[in-house]
Scaffold this motif. Structure first.
Motif, short mmCIF file in Angstrom:
data_model
loop_
_atom_site.label_atom_id
_atom_site.label_comp_id
_atom_site.label_asym_id
_atom_site.label_seq_id
_atom_site.Cartn_x
_atom_site.Cartn_y
_atom_site.Cartn_z
N PHE A 168 0.86 -1.18 0.00
CA PHE A 168 0.00 0.00 0.00
C PHE A 168 0.89 1.23 0.00
N ILE A 169 0.65 2.15 -0.95
CA ILE A 169 1.40 3.40 -1.05
C ILE A 169 0.51 4.54 -0.57
N LEU A 170 0.97 5.24 0.45
CA LEU A 170 0.26 6.41 0.97
C LEU A 170 1.12 7.64 0.71
N GLN A 171 0.59 8.57 -0.06
CA GLN A 171 1.37 9.75 -0.43
C GLN A 171 1.08 10.92 0.52
N LEU A 172 1.49 10.78 1.74
CA LEU A 172 1.56 11.84 2.76
C LEU A 172 2.14 11.21 4.01
N ALA A 173 2.72 12.05 4.89
CA ALA A 173 3.44 11.51 6.04
C ALA A 173 2.86 12.00 7.37
N ASP A 174 1.56 12.29 7.41
CA ASP A 174 0.91 12.70 8.63
C ASP A 174 0.61 11.46 9.48
N PRO A 175 1.11 11.38 10.71
CA PRO A 175 0.92 10.16 11.50
C PRO A 175 -0.54 9.81 11.75
N PHE A 176 -1.39 10.81 12.03
CA PHE A 176 -2.79 10.51 12.31
C PHE A 176 -3.46 9.86 11.10
N LEU A 177 -3.28 10.46 9.93
CA LEU A 177 -3.89 9.91 8.73
C LEU A 177 -3.25 8.58 8.33
N THR A 178 -1.96 8.46 8.55
CA THR A 178 -1.28 7.19 8.26
C THR A 178 -1.87 6.07 9.09
N GLU A 179 -2.05 6.31 10.37
CA GLU A 179 -2.63 5.28 11.25
C GLU A 179 -4.03 4.91 10.79
N TRP A 180 -4.84 5.92 10.45
CA TRP A 180 -6.22 5.68 10.01
C TRP A 180 -6.24 4.82 8.74
N MET A 181 -5.38 5.13 7.80
CA MET A 181 -5.40 4.42 6.52
C MET A 181 -4.81 3.02 6.63
N VAL A 199 1.04 -7.21 3.87
CA VAL A 199 0.88 -6.07 2.97
C VAL A 199 1.93 -5.02 3.36
N THR A 200 2.88 -4.77 2.48
CA THR A 200 3.93 -3.79 2.75
C THR A 200 3.34 -2.38 2.77
N ILE A 201 3.72 -1.59 3.76
CA ILE A 201 3.21 -0.22 3.90
C ILE A 201 4.32 0.76 3.52
N CYS A 202 4.06 1.56 2.50
CA CYS A 202 5.02 2.55 2.02
C CYS A 202 4.41 3.95 2.14
N VAL A 203 5.05 4.81 2.91
CA VAL A 203 4.66 6.22 2.98
C VAL A 203 5.62 7.02 2.12
N ALA A 204 5.08 7.87 1.26
CA ALA A 204 5.89 8.69 0.36
C ALA A 204 5.53 10.15 0.56
N ALA A 205 6.55 11.00 0.70
CA ALA A 205 6.32 12.43 0.93
C ALA A 205 7.61 13.19 0.70
N PRO A 206 7.53 14.50 0.42
CA PRO A 206 8.74 15.30 0.32
C PRO A 206 9.48 15.34 1.65
N GLY A 303 3.63 1.01 11.81
CA GLY A 303 3.63 -0.11 10.87
C GLY A 303 4.16 0.21 9.49
N VAL A 304 4.77 1.38 9.31
CA VAL A 304 5.30 1.76 8.00
C VAL A 304 6.60 0.99 7.75
N ASP A 305 6.67 0.34 6.59
CA ASP A 305 7.84 -0.46 6.23
C ASP A 305 8.85 0.30 5.39
N GLN A 306 8.38 1.30 4.64
CA GLN A 306 9.28 2.07 3.79
C GLN A 306 8.86 3.54 3.80
N PHE A 307 9.85 4.42 3.85
CA PHE A 307 9.60 5.83 3.60
C PHE A 307 10.29 6.20 2.30
N ALA A 308 9.51 6.73 1.35
CA ALA A 308 10.02 7.12 0.04
C ALA A 308 10.08 8.64 -0.03
N VAL A 309 11.26 9.17 -0.28
CA VAL A 309 11.53 10.60 -0.26
C VAL A 309 11.23 11.22 -1.62
N TYR A 310 10.22 12.08 -1.69
CA TYR A 310 10.03 12.91 -2.87
C TYR A 310 11.10 14.00 -2.86
#
Length: 332
Positions: A168-181, A199-206, A303-310
Motif C-alpha cells: 500500500f502506497i500512501l502519499q503523505l506523512a501525517d501520522p494521524f492519517l497514516t494510522e487511520w489508513m 501487505v507492505t506499507i510505504c509512505v511517500a512524501a517530500p 507499521g510503515v515499512d518504507q519511507f520514500a523521499v520525494y
C-alpha cells in the motif's frame, strides 16, 4: 525500515540515473519515478539504465495506471527488466491522476484497477491470465517476480489495496492519517482472508533537511496541491462532511480554485497557494535531521515499512546525502 527515492524523469535522463546511483550509495533500497508520458520522459527506458548502473536498487513507478499502458504491456515490460537484471522491480499502480487528466481522460475505476492488479502480477510472474475474455500467458518468463503496490486514499480504494495488493502506497506523512489508513487496509486484508502484516506499507512524501523552515515549506508546498487533487475527488464522491473521510484531510481544500498540471509536482507551483503551512508541516518531513528521525520513528511504530523521499526541490543531492549520513543508519 526501508528507504526509497522518488524523482520525476525530467531531462536529461543521465541526471536521474546519477541521483539514483547516489541514493543507492547512501543506503536507499528503492528508486521510484512518476509515470506520466506527456509531462516527463519515458520512465521504463530510464529504469533500464538505472538497473544497469546500480547493484541492488529496486525500481518502479509511483505510480502507473491500467490505461496509458495496457496490463499485458506493463507485465511484459516489467518481466523484460527482471529477465535482464534480476527481479529488481516493483509495480506501483493507481487509478491515474496526471497521466489520465493531461490526456483528457478520467481516472480509472476501482473495478478496472482490481482486474489489472491481478493480470499484471500473474502475467509478469509467468502465469496465465484472462485479459478481456482472452487467456494469455507470456511464454518466455522463467522465475519472474513482481510485487504490485497500490496507491490509495479513500475508503473503497483502501479496501481494494488490502484485498488485492502486495503493498500500500500512501502519499503523505501525517501520522494521524497514516494510522487511520493503515487500519483500513489491514482490516480489509484480514476480511479477505489475507495476512494483514504481509501487505507492505510505504509512505511517500517530500523531505527537506535544513534549519530554514520557511524556505523548506515553499519548496515542498506543491505536495499539498498534488494530494489536494485526490482529496477533491474524495469530497466529490463522499461529500464534504462525510464520516468516510477524516475531516483533517478535507478541510484545507476549501480554498482550492483549480490545478494546472504543467506545474505538477514542482516547487513554486502557482496552483498550490491555497495550501497552508500546517498542511505542509504535517504532510512532509522538514527541519533538521533529528526532526526527520523523530517522525520516521513514529511512522515505523505505526507499521510503515518504507519511507520514500520525494526530492522535487532545490536540495536533491543534499537531502540524499543527509539521509545517508544521519537518518537511514538510525532507522535501519
Amino acid at each position: 525500515m526501508d528507504f526509497g527515492l522518488v524523482l520525476q524523469t525530467d531531462p536529461p535522463a543521465t541526471a536521474v540515473v546519477d541521483l539514483m546511483r547516489r541514493a543507492e550509495r547512501s543506503g536507499f533500497r528503492y528508486g521510484w519515478t512518476f509515470d506520466s508520458a506527456v509531462l516527463w520522459q519515458e520512465p521504463f527506458v530510464i529504469y533500464s539504465r538505472i538497473l544497469e548502473h546500480t547493484e541492488r536498487l529496486v525500481v518502479g513507478p509511483m505510480v502507473t495506471n491500467p490505461s496509458t499502458r495496457t496490463p499485458e504491456v506493463t507485465a511484459s515490460t516489467f518481466a523484460t527488466l527482471n529477465d535482464m537484471y534480476g527481479n529488481r522491480t516493483v509495480c506501483g499502480i493507481g487509478r491515474g491522476d496526471s497521466a489520465m487528466r493531461v490526456a483528457g481522460r478520467k481516472p480509472n475505476t476501482l473495478a478496472s484497477l482490481r482486474e489489472s492488479i491481478r493480470v499484471i502480477r500473474d502475467l509478469a510472474e509467468g502465469r496465465e491470465a484472462d485479459v478481456g475474455g482472452t487467456a494469455l500467458r507470456i511464454p518466455w518468463i522463467r522465475d519472474g517476480k513482481l510485487p504490485v503496490w497500490m496507491a490509495a486514499y479513500g475508503p473503497k480504494a483502501l479496501a481494494l489495496a488490502g484485498q488485492e495488493a502486495d503493498g500500500f502506497i500512501l502519499q503523505l506523512a501525517d501520522p494521524f492519517l497514516t494510522e487511520w489508513m493503515i487500519k483500513h487496509v489491514r482490516e480489509a486484508a484480514a476480511a479477505a482472508g489475507r495476512d494483514p502484516s504481509a501487505v507492505t506499507i510505504c509512505v511517500a512524501a517530500p523531505a527537506y533537511v535544513g534549519d530554514d523552515l520557511a524556505h523548506a515549506r515553499e519548496q515542498c508546498r506543491w505536495f499539498g496541491g498534488m494530494v489536494g487533487n485526490h482529496v477533491a475527488d474524495l469530497v466529490s464522491r463522499y461529500g464534504e462532511h462525510s464520516t468516510a473521510v477524516p475531516e483533517s484531510l478535507t478541510t484545507y481544500i476549501k480554498q482550492r480554485q483549480g490545478y494546472d498540471y504543467s506545474h505538477h509536482g514542482r516547487a513554486g507551483n502557482p496552483s498550490t497557494d491555497f495550501v497552508p503551512d500546517d498542511i505542509v508541516d504535517r504532510f512532509c518531513l522538514l527541519g533538521p535531521a533529528s526532526a526527520h528521525r523523530e517522525r520516521l520513528e513514529h511512522l515505523r511504530d505505526l507499521g510503515v515499512d518504507q519511507f520514500a523521499v520525494y526530492a522535487m526541490h532545490d536540495a536533491k543531492e543534499a537531502t540524499i546525502d543527509a539521509y545517508g549520513k544521519d537518518i537511514i543508519p538510525a532507522l535501519t
